[in-house]
Design a protein around this motif. Structure first.
Motif, PDB file in Angstrom:
ATOM      1  N   LYS A  80       0.816  -1.292  -0.149  1.00 35.49           N
ATOM      2  CA  LYS A  80       0.008   0.199   0.016  1.00 35.49           C
ATOM      3  C   LYS A  80       0.940   1.248   0.206  1.00 35.49           C
ATOM      4  O   LYS A  80       1.932   1.601   0.944  1.00 35.49           O
ATOM      5  N   MET A  81       0.622   2.114  -1.021  1.00 34.39           N
ATOM      6  CA  MET A  81       1.423   3.335  -1.039  1.00 34.39           C
ATOM      7  C   MET A  81       0.267   4.506  -1.330  1.00 34.39           C
ATOM      8  O   MET A  81       0.236   4.569  -2.424  1.00 34.39           O
ATOM      9  N   ASN A  82       0.154   5.245  -0.411  1.00 36.37           N
ATOM     10  CA  ASN A  82      -0.856   6.550  -0.773  1.00 36.37           C
ATOM     11  C   ASN A  82       0.409   7.584  -1.248  1.00 36.37           C
ATOM     12  O   ASN A  82       0.840   8.241  -0.399  1.00 36.37           O
ATOM     13  N   ILE A  83      -0.046   8.033  -2.560  1.00 37.71           N
ATOM     14  CA  ILE A  83       0.782   9.319  -2.883  1.00 37.71           C
ATOM     15  C   ILE A  83      -0.159  10.340  -2.991  1.00 37.71           C
ATOM     16  O   ILE A  83      -1.198  10.702  -3.611  1.00 37.71           O
ATOM     17  N   LEU A  84       0.345  11.517  -2.408  1.00 40.06           N
ATOM     18  CA  LEU A  84      -0.591  12.685  -2.077  1.00 40.06           C
ATOM     19  C   LEU A  84       0.614  13.819  -2.619  1.00 40.06           C
ATOM     20  O   LEU A  84       1.397  14.347  -2.025  1.00 40.06           O
ATOM     21  N   PRO A  85       0.094  14.448  -3.965  1.00 39.22           N
ATOM     22  CA  PRO A  85       1.003  15.593  -4.391  1.00 39.22           C
ATOM     23  C   PRO A  85       0.427  17.054  -4.063  1.00 39.22           C
ATOM     24  O   PRO A  85      -0.856  16.920  -3.861  1.00 39.22           O
ATOM     25  N   PHE A  86       1.190  17.925  -3.921  1.00 37.38           N
ATOM     26  CA  PHE A  86       1.026  19.195  -3.365  1.00 37.38           C
ATOM     27  C   PHE A  86       1.817  20.117  -4.198  1.00 37.38           C
ATOM     28  O   PHE A  86       3.142  19.923  -4.713  1.00 37.38           O
ATOM     29  N   THR A  87       1.172  21.358  -4.586  1.00 37.36           N
ATOM     30  CA  THR A  87       1.890  22.140  -5.227  1.00 37.36           C
ATOM     31  C   THR A  87       2.347  23.585  -4.589  1.00 37.36           C
ATOM     32  O   THR A  87       3.184  24.439  -4.972  1.00 37.36           O
ATOM     33  N   ASP A  88       1.744  23.585  -3.443  1.00 37.31           N
ATOM     34  CA  ASP A  88       2.243  24.691  -2.255  1.00 37.31           C
ATOM     35  C   ASP A  88       2.150  24.336  -1.032  1.00 37.31           C
ATOM     36  O   ASP A  88       1.551  23.147  -0.569  1.00 37.31           O
TER      37      ASP A  88
END
Length: 252
Positions: free
Chosen positions: A31-39
């Protein structure tokens, strides 16, 4: 595993996501939850509970601020002592600066090199190995006047009776806090067999015992130079418990 990406360029963000999915498959991470953010603000609003399962991939320059990633790494580390921080950036000249921010980063990967995938994979191999070696935290849920307190056994030295209230106990922690618990020593002893009744007035965490003085019938805890009494009648039981735990022990 939660992987947080701080990257303000969409194409770079997508590349990291694809790379992480490839690594997940190759390393068989279930299980790998990838959470991308730009700021930065969006990322800080979503900080999870501290855990060795939290991994942060941070670009250093965000929205023109060339130290944004360094600054946010400092805040992350203050919030989460267990997380892994990895910098991925074109600004490799900032590598020495990371030490000043005390973010304790695992790695510093330059974007303009062709070994990002290999280096990230090596980092995740290390992270997984570290997680497997990590001792599980044992939590004690303790009743207080305000509700319930969840305390890590590793933070506990001992409990003693509250001299002003026979229905309460006082919890003494390794950071010198004294907390009032709304249960007696007998109740604590029955509920948490991991604790040990060394004395009528002391219910101790045997994992913290580092030395025993047989002449004076006292013991000491790791990181604490104060002597605490234990009952002569409990000597045999004390040594049996410490032997079970295979604790390093000095006998005086």
């Amino acid at each position: 595993m939660n992987v947080f990406i701080l990257e303000d360029k969409w194409i770079e963000q997508r590349y990291l996501e694809q790379t992480l999915r490839k690594i997940q498959t190759e390393l068989k991470i279930s299980k790998m939850n990838i959470l991308p953010f730009t700021d930065v603000d969006s990322l800080m609003d979503e900080l999870p509970e501290p855990s060795t399962g939290n991994v942060y991939l941070l670009d250093i320059e965000i929205a023109g601020n060339k130290k944004a990633g360094l600054q946010v790494s400092q805040q992350i580390r203050q919030h989460d002592a267990f997380a892994t921080i990895i910098f991925i950036t074109v600004h490799d000249e900032f590598l020495p600066t990371t030490y000043k921010f005390k973010s304790e980063a695992l790695d510093f990967i330059a974007k303009d090199h062709d070994n990002i995938v290999a280096k990230l994979k090596d980092d995740f191999v290390f992270i997984i190995k570290k997680q497997h070696q990590q001792q599980p935290v044992q939590w004690l849920t303790l009743k207080t006047s305000a509700g319930y307190l969840k305390e890590d056994l590793g933070n506990i030295y001992y409990f003693e009776p509250n001299p002003t209230n026979s229905h309460q106990s006082l919890l003494h922690t390794i950071d010198n806090q004294v907390l009032t618990i709304n249960v007696t020593l007998n109740e604590l002893e029955n509920e948490f067999p991991v604790l040990f009744r060394a004395h009528r007035h002391y219910l101790i965490n045997p994992l913290k015992v580092i030395s025993v003085n047989l002449k004076h019938h006292t013991l000491r805890f790791k990181g604490n130079d104060q002597d605490y009494p234990f009952s002569r009648l409990r000597t045999k039981h004390l040594f049996a418990r410490l032997k079970e735990l295979e604790s390093p022990l000095k006998i005086i």
